[in-house]
Design a protein around this motif. Structure first.
Motif, PDB file in Angstrom:
ATOM      1  N   LYS A 158      -1.123  -9.509  -7.280  1.00 47.70           N
ATOM      2  CA  LYS A 158       0.247  -8.630  -6.782  1.00 47.70           C
ATOM      3  C   LYS A 158       1.023  -9.806  -6.318  1.00 47.70           C
ATOM      4  N   VAL A 159       0.702 -11.300  -6.124  1.00 45.44           N
ATOM      5  CA  VAL A 159       1.460 -12.355  -5.660  1.00 45.44           C
ATOM      6  C   VAL A 159       1.364 -13.509  -6.704  1.00 45.44           C
ATOM      7  N   ALA A 160       2.531 -14.034  -6.895  1.00 42.38           N
ATOM      8  CA  ALA A 160       2.661 -15.312  -7.722  1.00 42.38           C
ATOM      9  C   ALA A 160       3.157 -16.418  -7.241  1.00 42.38           C
ATOM     10  N   PHE A 161       2.448 -17.369  -7.114  1.00 49.60           N
ATOM     11  CA  PHE A 161       3.116 -18.817  -6.667  1.00 49.60           C
ATOM     12  C   PHE A 161       3.698 -19.365  -7.676  1.00 49.60           C
ATOM     13  N   MET A 162       4.883 -19.603  -7.720  1.00 50.71           N
ATOM     14  CA  MET A 162       5.606 -20.067  -8.892  1.00 50.71           C
ATOM     15  C   MET A 162       6.361 -21.654  -8.858  1.00 50.71           C
ATOM     16  N   GLY A 163       5.810 -22.160  -7.510  1.00 48.13           N
ATOM     17  CA  GLY A 163       6.032 -23.560  -7.514  1.00 48.13           C
ATOM     18  C   GLY A 163       7.449 -23.818  -7.391  1.00 48.13           C
ATOM     19  N   PHE A 164       8.057 -25.105  -7.429  1.00 56.40           N
ATOM     20  CA  PHE A 164       9.449 -25.513  -7.382  1.00 56.40           C
ATOM     21  C   PHE A 164      10.132 -25.147  -8.716  1.00 56.40           C
ATOM     22  N   GLN A 165      11.221 -24.410  -8.305  1.00 58.11           N
ATOM     23  CA  GLN A 165      12.157 -23.919  -9.387  1.00 58.11           C
ATOM     24  C   GLN A 165      13.489 -24.748  -9.172  1.00 58.11           C
ATOM     25  N   LYS A 166      13.908 -25.356 -10.312  1.00 57.71           N
ATOM     26  CA  LYS A 166      15.360 -25.984 -10.206  1.00 57.71           C
ATOM     27  C   LYS A 166      16.431 -25.093 -10.097  1.00 57.71           C
ATOM     28  N   ASN A 167      16.129 -23.502 -10.284  1.00 60.48           N
ATOM     29  CA  ASN A 167      17.240 -22.562 -10.145  1.00 60.48           C
ATOM     30  C   ASN A 167      16.360 -21.588  -9.324  1.00 60.48           C
ATOM     31  N   PRO A 168      16.338 -21.477  -8.053  1.00 56.27           N
ATOM     32  CA  PRO A 168      15.708 -20.376  -7.338  1.00 56.27           C
ATOM     33  C   PRO A 168      16.814 -19.112  -7.243  1.00 56.27           C
ATOM     34  N   PHE A 169      17.872 -19.429  -7.546  1.00 56.36           N
ATOM     35  CA  PHE A 169      19.095 -18.532  -7.047  1.00 56.36           C
ATOM     36  C   PHE A 169      18.869 -16.974  -7.986  1.00 56.36           C
TER      37      PHE A 169
ATOM     38  N   LYS B  36       0.791  -1.144   0.040  1.00 54.83           N
ATOM     39  CA  LYS B  36      -0.019  -0.139   0.061  1.00 54.83           C
ATOM     40  C   LYS B  36       0.879   1.398   0.034  1.00 54.83           C
ATOM     41  N   GLU B  37       2.271   1.205   0.406  1.00 53.55           N
ATOM     42  CA  GLU B  37       3.112   2.243   0.401  1.00 53.55           C
ATOM     43  C   GLU B  37       3.956   2.161  -0.440  1.00 53.55           C
ATOM     44  N   THR B  38       4.259   1.089  -1.552  1.00 52.22           N
ATOM     45  CA  THR B  38       5.229   1.005  -2.420  1.00 52.22           C
ATOM     46  C   THR B  38       4.454   0.853  -3.967  1.00 52.22           C
ATOM     47  N   ASP B  39       4.636   1.542  -4.646  1.00 55.41           N
ATOM     48  CA  ASP B  39       3.849   1.631  -5.959  1.00 55.41           C
ATOM     49  C   ASP B  39       4.515   0.384  -6.680  1.00 55.41           C
ATOM     50  N   GLY B  40       3.868  -0.628  -7.104  1.00 57.61           N
ATOM     51  CA  GLY B  40       4.280  -1.494  -8.128  1.00 57.61           C
ATOM     52  C   GLY B  40       4.921  -2.745  -7.477  1.00 57.61           C
ATOM     53  N   LEU B  41       4.790  -2.742  -6.082  1.00 51.91           N
ATOM     54  CA  LEU B  41       5.542  -3.895  -5.278  1.00 51.91           C
ATOM     55  C   LEU B  41       4.867  -5.232  -5.482  1.00 51.91           C
ATOM     56  N   ARG B  42       5.663  -6.416  -5.709  1.00 51.38           N
ATOM     57  CA  ARG B  42       5.195  -7.713  -6.113  1.00 51.38           C
ATOM     58  C   ARG B  42       5.859  -8.737  -5.217  1.00 51.38           C
ATOM     59  N   LEU B  43       5.294  -9.735  -5.064  1.00 48.71           N
ATOM     60  CA  LEU B  43       5.670 -10.839  -4.386  1.00 48.71           C
ATOM     61  C   LEU B  43       5.733 -12.226  -4.880  1.00 48.71           C
ATOM     62  N   VAL B  44       6.930 -12.773  -5.053  1.00 46.71           N
ATOM     63  CA  VAL B  44       6.870 -14.225  -5.650  1.00 46.71           C
ATOM     64  C   VAL B  44       7.358 -15.087  -4.866  1.00 46.71           C
ATOM     65  N   ILE B  45       6.579 -16.146  -4.623  1.00 49.06           N
ATOM     66  CA  ILE B  45       6.936 -17.244  -3.722  1.00 49.06           C
ATOM     67  C   ILE B  45       7.164 -18.717  -4.507  1.00 49.06           C
TER      68      ILE B  45
END
Length: 240
Positions: free
Chosen positions: A119-130, A88-97
């Motif tokens: 604004k939230v994306a659940f992207m599941g298992f990622q072989k390369n999270p880094f 609510k205080e940061t324009d465009g802020l997003r969250l990836v889980i």
């Protein structure tokens, strides 16, 4: 309880685990030692250089990253509530889980309840999270409990400034609050949101913590941990 007390040495991955073994499994202080988990820093930093294909990163939005199994001990509802406040205080802020787990559908429903599902994306298992971590505005750990918290070190190695709950056990053995990361009280929505916003609003602080985090990550390199195990092995053998 029968076998542990007979060991010449019991190695714990954190001080909290060591204390638990002493209190509940009959191990003495003298026979117990802490050696934190090793992390493959060099491999992580190579993988961290890969591009992220998700459009939020290409649009240059500030993106918060979380990574771990979607289960109760990780306390993702805390993260979602804190993100709601911060967004609510940061324009465009997003969250990836990143990660899978039994609570996925429940957490997706919770984002709808909080009106942040877009604004939230659940992207599941990622072989390369880094590579996600290396492009993050911040990495956030919201756990009620950790055995140690390897993912904190991995995020530090990627150059992501870290916000973590000061949960038992592990995070406060890795992070010096305000120096190489920010620690917040467990289950404190407002406190976690405030920590995220401090990093987003103060670029000097964000870069300073990220730099110190990279340096701290080197303390957990495989090479250093092998030396610690070799030293303990020599000491145990000499006693036998």
């Amino acid at each position: 309880k029968n076998l542990y007390p007979k060991a010449g040495c019991v190695v714990s991955v954190s001080k909290g685990v060591k204390d638990d073994l002493i209190e509940n499994y009959g191990i003495s202080e003298e026979q117990s030692v802490v050696i934190h988990n090793p992390v493959e820093i060099d491999r992580i930093q190579v993988l961290a250089k890969e591009e992220v294909e998700h459009h939020w990163f290409k649009e240059g939005r500030p993106v918060i990253i979380a990574c771990g199994r979607l289960r109760a001990t990780k306390n993702y509802p805390l993260l979602l509530r804190a993100f709601t406040i911060a967004s609510k205080e940061t324009d465009g802020l997003r969250l990836v889980i990143l990660g899978e787990g039994p609570l996925k559908q429940e957490l997706i429903a919770y984002t709808e309840e909080l009106s942040i599902s877009d604004k939230v994306a659940f992207m599941g298992f990622q072989k390369n999270p880094f590579n996600f971590m290396s492009h993050a505005a911040a990495f956030v750990l919201s756990s009620w409990y950790e055995g140690f918290g390897n993912v904190i070190i991995e995020a530090m190695a990627c150059g992501a400034p870290v916000v973590s709950t000061k949960c038992p056990t592990g995070p406060d053995e890795i992070i010096t609050d305000g120096v190489n990361g920010i620690l917040v009280t467990v289950d404190d929505d407002a406190g976690m949101a405030d920590a995220i916003l401090r990093l987003l609003k103060d670029e000097d602080l964000r870069m300073r913590i990220a730099k110190a985090g990279r340096k701290r990550a080197m303390d957990f390199s495989v090479e250093r941990k092998v030396l610690e195990y070799e030293r303990i092995f020599r000491e145990v053998v000499s006693v036998i």
